[in-house]
Design an enzyme around this catalytic site. Structure first.
Site, PDB file in Angstrom:
ATOM      1  N   ALA A 183     -13.053 -14.952 -40.007  1.00 12.58           N
ATOM      2  CA  ALA A 183     -12.626 -16.175 -40.686  1.00 12.58           C
ATOM      3  C   ALA A 183     -13.571 -16.396 -41.858  1.00 12.58           C
ATOM      4  O   ALA A 183     -14.668 -15.842 -41.902  1.00 12.58           O
ATOM      5  CB  ALA A 183     -12.705 -17.352 -39.721  1.00 12.58           C
TER       6      ALA A 183
ATOM      7  N   GLY B 148     -12.486 -13.085 -36.405  1.00 11.46           N
ATOM      8  CA  GLY B 148     -11.040 -13.221 -36.604  1.00 11.46           C
ATOM      9  C   GLY B 148     -10.407 -11.901 -37.010  1.00 11.46           C
ATOM     10  O   GLY B 148      -9.219 -11.674 -36.773  1.00 11.46           O
TER      11      GLY B 148
ATOM     12  N   GLU C 107      -9.703 -10.238 -33.849  1.00 14.26           N
ATOM     13  CA  GLU C 107      -8.644 -11.012 -33.175  1.00 14.26           C
ATOM     14  C   GLU C 107      -7.278 -10.720 -33.782  1.00 14.26           C
ATOM     15  O   GLU C 107      -6.286 -10.566 -33.075  1.00 14.26           O
ATOM     16  CB  GLU C 107      -8.978 -12.503 -33.234  1.00 14.26           C
ATOM     17  CG  GLU C 107     -10.164 -12.843 -32.351  1.00 14.26           C
ATOM     18  CD  GLU C 107     -10.684 -14.238 -32.592  1.00 14.26           C
ATOM     19  OE1 GLU C 107     -11.027 -14.567 -33.733  1.00 14.26           O
ATOM     20  OE2 GLU C 107     -10.739 -15.008 -31.620  1.00 14.26           O
TER      21      GLU C 107
ATOM     22  N   GLU D 136     -19.253 -14.201 -33.304  1.00 13.54           N
ATOM     23  CA  GLU D 136     -19.244 -15.653 -33.482  1.00 13.54           C
ATOM     24  C   GLU D 136     -20.473 -16.353 -32.897  1.00 13.54           C
ATOM     25  O   GLU D 136     -20.973 -17.315 -33.472  1.00 13.54           O
ATOM     26  CB  GLU D 136     -17.982 -16.258 -32.874  1.00 13.54           C
ATOM     27  CG  GLU D 136     -16.714 -15.984 -33.654  1.00 13.54           C
ATOM     28  CD  GLU D 136     -16.047 -14.669 -33.283  1.00 13.54           C
ATOM     29  OE1 GLU D 136     -16.700 -13.823 -32.643  1.00 13.54           O
ATOM     30  OE2 GLU D 136     -14.877 -14.494 -33.648  1.00 13.54           O
TER      31      GLU D 136
HETATM   32  N1  T1G Z   1     -16.880 -15.579 -44.493  1.00 17.33           N
HETATM   33  C1  T1G Z   1     -17.259 -15.891 -45.754  1.00 17.33           C
HETATM   34  N2  T1G Z   1     -18.105 -15.122 -46.504  1.00 17.33           N
HETATM   35  C2  T1G Z   1     -18.571 -13.998 -45.920  1.00 17.33           C
HETATM   36  C3  T1G Z   1     -18.211 -13.617 -44.602  1.00 17.33           C
HETATM   37  C4  T1G Z   1     -17.315 -14.454 -43.893  1.00 17.33           C
HETATM   38  N3  T1G Z   1     -16.903 -14.150 -42.663  1.00 17.33           N
HETATM   39  N4  T1G Z   1     -18.859 -12.449 -44.334  1.00 17.33           N
HETATM   40  C5  T1G Z   1     -19.565 -12.126 -45.423  1.00 17.33           C
HETATM   41  N5  T1G Z   1     -19.396 -13.050 -46.383  1.00 17.33           N
HETATM   42  C6  T1G Z   1     -19.974 -13.041 -47.721  1.00 17.33           C
HETATM   43  C7  T1G Z   1     -21.484 -13.148 -47.699  1.00 17.33           C
HETATM   44  O1  T1G Z   1     -21.879 -14.502 -47.648  1.00 17.33           O
HETATM   45  C8  T1G Z   1     -21.835 -12.489 -49.017  1.00 17.33           C
HETATM   46  O2  T1G Z   1     -21.552 -13.442 -50.037  1.00 17.33           O
HETATM   47  C9  T1G Z   1     -20.807 -11.381 -49.147  1.00 17.33           C
HETATM   48  O3  T1G Z   1     -19.704 -11.768 -48.300  1.00 17.33           O
HETATM   49  C10 T1G Z   1     -21.319 -10.036 -48.689  1.00 17.33           C
HETATM   50  O4  T1G Z   1     -21.840 -10.251 -47.360  1.00 17.33           O
HETATM   51  C11 T1G Z   1     -11.687 -17.232 -36.044  1.00 17.33           C
HETATM   52  C12 T1G Z   1     -14.147 -18.292 -36.037  1.00 17.33           C
HETATM   53  C13 T1G Z   1     -19.182  -8.223 -42.862  1.00 17.33           C
HETATM   54  C14 T1G Z   1     -21.145  -6.981 -41.905  1.00 17.33           C
HETATM   55  O5  T1G Z   1     -19.568 -13.388 -38.516  1.00 17.33           O
HETATM   56  O6  T1G Z   1     -21.573  -9.781 -40.675  1.00 17.33           O
HETATM   57  O7  T1G Z   1     -14.074 -15.140 -37.485  1.00 17.33           O
HETATM   58  O8  T1G Z   1     -23.871 -13.528 -50.979  1.00 17.33           O
HETATM   59  O9  T1G Z   1     -24.168  -9.520 -47.925  1.00 17.33           O
HETATM   60  O10 T1G Z   1     -24.310  -6.582 -45.874  1.00 17.33           O
HETATM   61  O11 T1G Z   1     -12.661 -16.460 -34.056  1.00 17.33           O
HETATM   62  O12 T1G Z   1     -21.167  -9.954 -44.141  1.00 17.33           O
HETATM   63  O13 T1G Z   1     -22.137 -12.040 -52.017  1.00 17.33           O
HETATM   64  O14 T1G Z   1     -21.944 -14.534 -52.220  1.00 17.33           O
HETATM   65  O15 T1G Z   1     -23.405  -9.768 -45.497  1.00 17.33           O
HETATM   66  O16 T1G Z   1     -22.049  -5.558 -46.546  1.00 17.33           O
HETATM   67  C15 T1G Z   1     -16.944 -13.922 -37.869  1.00 17.33           C
HETATM   68  C16 T1G Z   1     -20.127 -12.145 -40.984  1.00 17.33           C
HETATM   69  C17 T1G Z   1     -16.696 -15.186 -38.599  1.00 17.33           C
HETATM   70  C18 T1G Z   1     -19.042 -11.640 -40.045  1.00 17.33           C
HETATM   71  C19 T1G Z   1     -20.868  -7.248 -44.386  1.00 17.33           C
HETATM   72  N6  T1G Z   1     -17.388 -12.886 -38.784  1.00 17.33           N
HETATM   73  N7  T1G Z   1     -20.404 -11.186 -42.040  1.00 17.33           N
HETATM   74  O17 T1G Z   1     -22.265  -7.110 -44.561  1.00 17.33           O
HETATM   75  O18 T1G Z   1     -22.485  -7.913 -46.968  1.00 17.33           O
HETATM   76  S1  T1G Z   1     -16.233 -16.486 -37.533  1.00 17.33           S
HETATM   77  C20 T1G Z   1     -18.709 -12.725 -39.047  1.00 17.33           C
HETATM   78  C21 T1G Z   1     -21.148 -10.081 -41.779  1.00 17.33           C
HETATM   79  C22 T1G Z   1     -14.689 -16.054 -36.987  1.00 17.33           C
HETATM   80  C23 T1G Z   1     -12.762 -16.372 -35.491  1.00 17.33           C
HETATM   81  C24 T1G Z   1     -14.147 -16.829 -35.843  1.00 17.33           C
HETATM   82  C25 T1G Z   1     -21.450  -9.214 -42.961  1.00 17.33           C
HETATM   83  C26 T1G Z   1     -20.643  -7.921 -43.011  1.00 17.33           C
HETATM   84  P1  T1G Z   1     -22.428 -13.374 -51.409  1.00 17.33           P
HETATM   85  P2  T1G Z   1     -23.103  -9.379 -46.895  1.00 17.33           P
HETATM   86  P3  T1G Z   1     -22.838  -6.691 -46.015  1.00 17.33           P
END
Ligand code: T1G
Length: 705
Positions: free
Chosen positions: A63, A107, A110, A130
């Site tokens: 998400a 997500g 999911e 999460e």
């Molecule tokens: N949402 C918004 N922005 C995100 C994002 C996300 N999920 N993931 C990364 N970004 C942005 C980050 O802030 C950065 O922005 C850029 O992308 C590059 O990220 C419904 C509720 C995927 C392994 O927890 O683990 O789904 O600084 O530097 O090193 O049940 O990003 O460039 O402006 O980390 O290549 C669950 C979180 C969400 C994944 C990539 N998902 N992200 O790593 O790049 S909750 C996560 C990561 C959810 C559902 C629930 C990593 C990555 P900027 P980065 P990276």
């Protein structure tokens, strides 16, 4: 379809592409686009199935985390609900395949589990991370994952949030095939096989054979709950376990409803808001005003380190782990051998624990060249000094490096407190001198404090920030002052901890209150771990700076004079048995009472609340001064320093975020009271006063910058 989601055709198969860089998050418009594409596939008689794939670096990574703040702040009314979209995929009458590369996280996984099948390239990862944001899967992840992977794997993945490789995902049943070569081609071929076989597309929500039974599941959940308790204070892991357990006891729809209840409880918690603050904060710190992506970086192909002690050895491991050849120099063979033996032991421990195979250790060891001379230093792109923390020696080393290092090489000091400009003054190239302050153990702690000197060049700073990421560190750029950010604040925090002991709190009460607050260790126990003699030596070196008439801690120096340096001497604030288990020492309590009496300090009962306020508000007040002076770029930078370098609990967001949570007016008022009671050490920071009086937060201060 929107440009975020497009539908194209590969013969009789629809190809749905997600195009929402950088990580194809499920931002508004993406779920809607997917639903529309699936509906079009279902309605188009010429199409026999569909593949969905992410454009760019990854499948859907979750998400859009930026949306959560809008929900919890009331900007957006409804919660994030992808349930209907995922169900529409599952109910599509034609077979569908999710083609995964990069990361299918949260997500993203999911959504993928709503597809009838999933294929992935070998380098892909899947996960429900999460809990690392203080929440739990909120789109039936806790209900579908056990149906694909079984209960034990699902509860582990949802409770610890760690990703699994494509290989493991295949083994447990999350994905159906690992594709070699082109992912889309492989996914199309896989789907054509399924179409040819005429299989009824399996709906994950109806696959109950892996849900086990009460007798089999009870021990799994009991073990998971016990494991989750180790993540002290965190609520999300327990909630995730509860949600997965619901999948084994309730119908799919009732299980989803239970998950939603638990998800909303977590989403609106202070813990989740703090951990989302930390998630974005760890990325924000890499953004340096005035140093954009256009700044030319220095290519780092070879590194060299001076000093093979605890820090030098750990730093060498960081470079070897990143595949960068590194020379490590000592002054005696004995010191060099000792340093290499520690490196070897650290790697062997990891191999023995199954973290990586022996050949990885061998490859990393081969990248480290131990030597007693400066041979090869002239080829190094970066040289890091990690010698004894004394200015005279550091200046001597940098003067030597100035003669040896090639033009354009970065000269970094691992100093933890000393003046980087004074160190740079020993060279003819101060623009290439910078602080790279690692935290012990350097091969484990993620923080790298990057200390800019007055004339450190933009190229050297940009290279250092990029190098931090390459070394899997969190690099935070800080200014040059005594103690930089972390140790300068630690000094105030430790001061208050010791004053509290002099005023009546037992050492174990101070440490206990802060451990309960969520700190990894109490400050006095930390002192015993690091060695009380370290601070003692620095205090002696800077004795001339101590202001007359200003109270300073009395006990630690006396403990050192008694030879009680801490764990390494079997006694410090506490006494230690052969397993280094700490117990309170009546001898220390007697010493404290005697010293307090002599200093005419009236001892009294001190509450846990005062311990927390005196130590935490000392951090916050000093942090505000650091911000005013420009030593830290943002309040969030201070939070990231403290979480990654000092064991501050991420679920409290860091000291500055904690101040916002308490309310800066309350913090400021208490600081003023402490100023009245304890004098100038508690002089309120002007910025704290301003924000408190304006009813603002440090987070708003950062946003306004
Ligand atoms: N949402 C918004 N922005 C995100 C994002 C996300 N999920 N993931 C990364 N970004 C942005 C980050 O802030 C950065 O922005 C850029 O992308 C590059 O990220 C419904 C509720 C995927 C392994 O927890 O683990 O789904 O600084 O530097 O090193 O049940 O990003 O460039 O402006 O980390 O290549 C669950 C979180 C969400 C994944 C990539 N998902 N992200 O790593 O790049 S909750 C996560 C990561 C959810 C559902 C629930 C990593 C990555 P900027 P980065 P990276």
């Amino acid at each position: 379809m929107s440009e975020l989601v497009s539908l194209s055709r590969a013969g009789e198969i629809g190809v749905i592409s997600i195009n929402n860089p950088p990580v194809n998050a499920l931002s508004p418009g993406v779920p809607e686009g997917i639903a529309a594409a699936i509906a079009e596939v279902a309605a188009d008689a010429s199409l026999k199935g569909a593949v969905m794939i992410g454009s760019g670096q990854t499948f859907i990574a979750g998400a859009d985390i930026k949306e959560f703040g809008k929900i919890t702040s009331g900007q957006r009314k409804e919660g994030i609900n992808f349930l209907d979209v995922i169900k529409s995929i599952e109910d599509c009458p034609k077979p569908t395949v999710a083609a995964i590369h990069g990361t299918a996280f949260g997500g993203g996984l999911e959504v993928a589990m709503g597809f009838h099948y999933r294929v992935a390239v070998a380098s892909a990862q899947v996960g429900q991370p999460e809990v690392k944001l203080g929440i739990i899967p909120g789109a039936a992840g806790t209900q579908r994952l056990p149906r694909l992977a079984g209960v034990a794997k699902a509860v582990q993945m949802c409770a610890d949030g760690n990703p699994v490789s494509a290989k493991e995902a295949l083994a447990v049943g999350i994905i159906d095939r690992i594709v070699d070569g082109d992912l889309l081609e492989g996914a199309l071929a896989f789907l054509r096989e399924k179409i040819a076989a005429g299989e009824q597309p399996p709906k994950t929500r109806e696959r109950n054979e892996k849900l086990g039974d009460e007798a089999a599941n009870a021990p799994i959940f009991e073990a998971a709950r016990a494991q989750a308790k180790k993540a002290r204070g965190l609520m999300a892991p327990q909630a995730a376990i509860e949600a997965v357990e619901a999948a084994t006891k309730l119908s799919f729809d009732k299980g989803v409803a239970r998950e939603r209840e638990l998800f909303n409880q977590c989403l609106h918690s202070d813990q989740s808001k703090a951990m989302i603050h930390v998630f974005f904060g760890e990325r924000e710190v890499a953004k340096i005003p005035g140093i954009g992506r256009d700044v030319q970086q220095i290519e780092i192909k070879k590194a060299a380190i001076i000093g093979a002690g605890t820090m030098g050895g750990g730093i060498a491991m960081n470079y070897a782990n990143a595949g960068i050849p590194v020379i490590i120099k000592e002054t005696t063979q004995e010191a060099l051998d000792r340093g290499l033996a520690i490196i070897r032991k650290n790697y062997q421990n990891s191999v023995n624990k199954g973290r990586f195979p022996q050949e990885v250790m061998d490859k990393r060891m081969a990248l480290i060249t131990p030597q007693l001379s400066y041979d090869g230093f002239e080829e190094a792109d970066i040289i890091t000094e990690a010698v004894f923390e004394g200015m005279a020696l550091k200046k001597e080393v940098f003067a030597e490096l100035d003669k040896i290092a090639k033009p354009g090489a970065i000269l970094a000091s691992n100093t933890s407190t000393l003046n980087i400009d004074e160190i740079a003054s020993a060279t003819s190239r101060p623009e290439f001198v910078i602080g790279h302050h690692y935290f012990s153990p350097a091969n484990v702690m993620r923080l790298l404090e990057i200390v800019r000197g007055q004339v450190t060049s933009k190229e050297v700073i940009a290279t250092s920030m990029a190098l931090a990421k390459r070394l899997k560190k969190v690099g935070v750029l800080v200014g040059n002052c005594y103690g930089f950010v972390g140790n300068r604040m630690l000094h105030q925090y430790g001061r208050e901890a010791q004053f509290l002991v002099e005023e009546g709190a037992k050492p174990q009460e101070v440490d206990g209150a802060l451990y309960k607050f969520g700190m990894a260790m109490g400050p006095l126990a930390v002192g015993d771990l690091a060695g009380l003699d370290v601070g003692w030596r620095i205090r002696k070196e800077f004795k001339h700076l101590e202001k007359a008439g200003v109270r300073h801690p009395l006990i630690a120096d006396l403990l050192c004079e008694m030879g009680r340096y801490g764990q390494k001497t079997g006694a410090g604030w506490y006494k230690y048995d052969e397993n280094r288990k700490a117990t309170p020492d009546p001898e220390v309590e007697k010493l404290i009472e005697d010293v307090a009496a002599e200093a005419q300090i009236n001892r009294r009962t001190i509450t846990e609340e005062e311990i927390i306020e005196r130590t935490q508000y000392a951090l916050i007040n000093e942090g505000a001064k650091i911000l005013e002076e420009g030593i830290a770029l943002r309040a969030v930078d201070i939070d990231i320093v403290y979480i990654n370098g000092y064991g501050y609990p991420a679920w409290r967001g860091g000291p500055m975020w904690y101040g916002d949570t308490v309310g800066l007016k309350k913090v400021y008022d208490r600081v003023c009271q402490f100023y009245e009671e304890h004098g100038e050490l508690w002089t309120p920071a002007t910025l704290l006063k301003e924000l408190a009086e304006a009813g603002k937060t440090f987070a708003e201060y950062d946003k306004a910058k």
